[in-house]
Design an enzyme around this catalytic site. Sequence first.
Site, PDB file in Angstrom:
ATOM      1  N   CYS A 144      -6.994   3.297  -0.207  1.00  0.00           N
ATOM      2  CA  CYS A 144      -8.261   3.270  -0.694  1.00  0.00           C
ATOM      3  C   CYS A 144      -9.113   4.132   0.220  1.00  0.00           C
ATOM      4  O   CYS A 144      -9.243   3.961   1.471  1.00  0.00           O
ATOM      5  CB  CYS A 144      -8.857   1.877  -0.629  1.00  0.00           C
ATOM      6  SG  CYS A 144     -10.793   1.980  -1.401  1.00  0.00           S
ATOM      7  N   ASN A 195      -0.303   0.580  -2.081  1.00  0.00           N
ATOM      8  CA  ASN A 195      -0.212  -0.386  -3.243  1.00  0.00           C
ATOM      9  C   ASN A 195       1.128  -0.947  -3.170  1.00  0.00           C
ATOM     10  O   ASN A 195       2.225  -0.276  -2.639  1.00  0.00           O
ATOM     11  CB  ASN A 195      -0.403   0.366  -4.712  1.00  0.00           C
ATOM     12  CG  ASN A 195      -1.886   0.869  -5.030  1.00  0.00           C
ATOM     13  OD1 ASN A 195      -2.864   0.036  -4.979  1.00  0.00           O
ATOM     14  ND2 ASN A 195      -2.171   2.100  -4.995  1.00  0.00           N
TER      15      ASN A 195
END
Length: 314
Positions: A253, A262
């Site tokens: 992010c 992720n």
Amino acid sequence: MTGEGLPMVVPAADLPARVRIHEVGARDGLQNEKTAVPAEVKAEFIRRLAAAGLTTIEATSFVHPAWVPQLADAEQLFPMIKDLPGVELPVLVPNRRGLERALGLGADRVAVFASATESFAKANLNRSLDESLAVFEPVVRQAKDAGAHVRGYVSMCFGDPWEGAVPLHQVSRVCTALKDMGCDELSLGDTIGVATPGHVLELLALLNEKGVPTNMIGVHFHDTYGQALANTYAALEHGVTTVDASAGGLGGCPYAKSATGNLATEDLVWMLHGLGIETGVDLDRLTATSVWMAAHLDRPSPSRTVRALSHKDQ
């Protein structure tokens, strides 16, 4: 690349028969790269993901290029892949302008990106939490009027780098607000990867109590502390059947520096297939796709499954 009979299929009781993987590598993964990936390479990445059996592939974001320059080519990219047969191609839209750009190119699945905390709303959206929800309301309404499916992302559901632990009722308030606006689906984001299985189950139970059904919920875990698969398993036990993942473990992010990659799609598929849960994904083809993209990015994939299977193939 996979050994014959591996992973060995040993089903567990009371888990879903099938899981829909919401592939985010082309958007959430590539947006965090230091350099922009050419649109032609992104399009080929999406085509290869589709060929591996993924049927929901988040394609891009119609955000202002100043905010996420890696996705500044949305208008160029989307027409290159929008006619892929049997594949849903959701796109992120931050506001009405982004929605109009996406709808104008034929997008029929869009997502808005909310925050469960004030700090992240200000860092990511440059607005307070309530101000951001007020911005999303007309976006969701216009999208629904246009016949589009709308996903609501909720980031920082389990922890925030500035605020620490996030109260469950705070998360449920944002989720119910998005549901009441008309969102068809919610994705619970563990943006900095601090969730643990009990925490996941407690939040899911609270959302059910507040009128958010399990079949409306997807989960989006980051693997910062190595908990992404454990948290996913807990969500499966609760009945969740939509799991976000990123091919090769790409992503993080850009507005939360402690957020690492992720959950890797390959690691997820290995676990699901071992549990006898259908995904429709060809793990060998998916692994080959992630190896191909890693070569374009000039670095190895962080996915343990990609590393294991590609090593065996050498």
